[in-house]
Enzyme design. Structure first.
Site, PDB file in Angstrom:
ATOM      1  CE  LYS A  54      -3.886  -2.022   2.411  1.00 44.85           C
ATOM      2  NZ  LYS A  54      -4.391  -2.396   3.725  1.00 44.85           N
ATOM      3  CD  GLN A  98      -3.650  -4.272   6.622  1.00 42.91           C
ATOM      4  OE1 GLN A  98      -3.790  -3.232   5.980  1.00 42.91           O
ATOM      5  NE2 GLN A  98      -3.933  -5.454   6.120  1.00 42.91           N
ATOM      6  CG  ASP A 121     -10.146   0.003   5.153  1.00 42.02           C
ATOM      7  OD1 ASP A 121      -9.898  -0.536   4.068  1.00 42.02           O
ATOM      8  OD2 ASP A 121      -9.455  -0.145   6.172  1.00 42.02           O
TER       9      ASP A 121
HETATM   10  N1  GUN Z   1      -6.799  -6.593   6.054  1.00 43.86           N
HETATM   11  C1  GUN Z   1      -6.941  -7.282   4.911  1.00 43.86           C
HETATM   12  N2  GUN Z   1      -7.563  -6.535   3.960  1.00 43.86           N
HETATM   13  C2  GUN Z   1      -7.819  -5.341   4.534  1.00 43.86           C
HETATM   14  C3  GUN Z   1      -8.421  -4.136   4.055  1.00 43.86           C
HETATM   15  O1  GUN Z   1      -8.875  -4.015   2.913  1.00 43.86           O
HETATM   16  N3  GUN Z   1      -8.484  -3.112   4.939  1.00 43.86           N
HETATM   17  C4  GUN Z   1      -7.999  -3.217   6.219  1.00 43.86           C
HETATM   18  N4  GUN Z   1      -8.108  -2.168   7.017  1.00 43.86           N
HETATM   19  N5  GUN Z   1      -7.435  -4.318   6.688  1.00 43.86           N
HETATM   20  C5  GUN Z   1      -7.339  -5.372   5.844  1.00 43.86           C
END
Ligand code: GUN
Length: 298
Positions: A54, A98, A121
């Site tokens: 990311k 996350q 998100d």
């Molecule tokens: N963990 C795995 N995929 C995601 C996501 O799309 N967003 C977040 N915040 N955590 C994750």
């Protein structure tokens, strides 16, 4: 005939390029550089890989990255304090915590503490409500990616019979809401659905998001249908004479399905790369919203 392969790598690269251009224009014309804070708690190895990917994508798109790494034993109160600081920071337009979080932290409480306008998100209950009510807001990135892939095949989704398998807040429910907003006729199927194969058989558009390796068989699919496979499942290597390496498979039995479907996403290289591209797009939209600017049409 073998299905058209919906190439998520190419489609996401195109989207990332468009976001990068829009970010450049925003900086040039308004002096604004959208910023994203990704918060990682502890050392979960899959999470570390996601966060690294990311951050790289954020920097490549010309956005500012404000990554925060907290120790595994951080308290819920300390994490809430950090969210408060990020909510108040004007340079931070998007906040992503996350998941999963360690057991001492209530993830729902953390998500609810994020400013909904910075919730890139799209997990905050207010954004879930906005999506369900057809109001502007931020929607979950994987769900947005699924719809973009479907629209790479169909100019309009109106009137299509769409079946979504899986009812998670992160993918299944928001994908269903987004498809409804596109005027598809939507069914949500799940683990208690009776006769799943016959429900799938009526789908012009099938979204598999239940996290069960290769559960959707080729024979369940309507000939010519579009199949979007959200699953990312790691299958252990098989021992014996023909030893196989561990591999990643989707929720759809790809080899069978591609002989029946009209179009299908591969795993990997389908939905996966779209999630990060849509996160960049959400961060750009959040920055525009917070500065009273219209969201660029991308
Ligand atoms: N963990 C795995 N995929 C995601 C996501 O799309 N967003 C977040 N915040 N955590 C994750």
């Amino acid at each position: 005939m073998s299905a058209r392969i919906i190439d998520g790598k190419t489609i996401s690269a195109d989207l990332r390029g468009k976001v990068t251009d829009a970010v450049h224009r925003l900086r040039r014309d308004r002096g604004l550089v959208p910023g994203l804070a990704v918060v990682l708690v502890g050392g979960n190895s899959a999470s570390k890989v996601y966060v690294r990917n990311k951050s790289k994508a954020v920097t490549e798109a010309g956005l500012q990255s404000f990554d925060q790494h907290l120790p595994e034993n951080v308290s819920e109160a300390e994490l809430l304090d950090l969210i408060g600081l990020l909510n108040a920071d004007e340079k931070v337009n998007g906040i992503l915590v996350q998941l999963p979080l360690p057991p001492q932290i209530d993830a729902d409480k953390i998500i609810a503490a994020i400013d909904p306008d910075k919730d890139v998100d799209g997990f905050h209950p207010l954004n879930a409500g906005r999506l369900a009510s057809g109001l502007p807001g931020l929607a979950p990135c994987t769900a947005l990616g699924c719809v973009r892939l479907a629209k790479a095949v169909h100019t309009s989704l109106a009137g299509l019979e769409a079946v979504v398998i899986g009812r998670s807040n992160i993918v299944g429910k928001p994908v269903a809401q987004l498809l409804l907003a596109e005027n598809a006729t939507v069914t949500i199927a799940h683990s208690k659905t009776l006769d799943l194969p016959s429900v799938c058989a009526r789908a012009d558009l099938l979204v598999a998001a239940m996290g069960r390796p290769e559960m959707v068989r080729g024979g369940w699919i309507k000939p010519g249908a579009t199949v979007i496979d959200v699953g990312i499942n790691r299958i252990a290597g098989e021992s014996g004479k023909e030893a196989k390496k561990p591999r990643i498979v989707g929720d759809v039995a790809y080899g069978e399905a591609k002989e029946i479907a009209g179009a299908i996403t591969p795993v990997p290289g389908g939905v996966g790369p779209m999630t990060i591209a849509c996160l960049l797009l959400n961060t750009l939209h959040a920055a525009c919203m917070q500065n009273g600017l219209p969201a660029p049409k991308i």
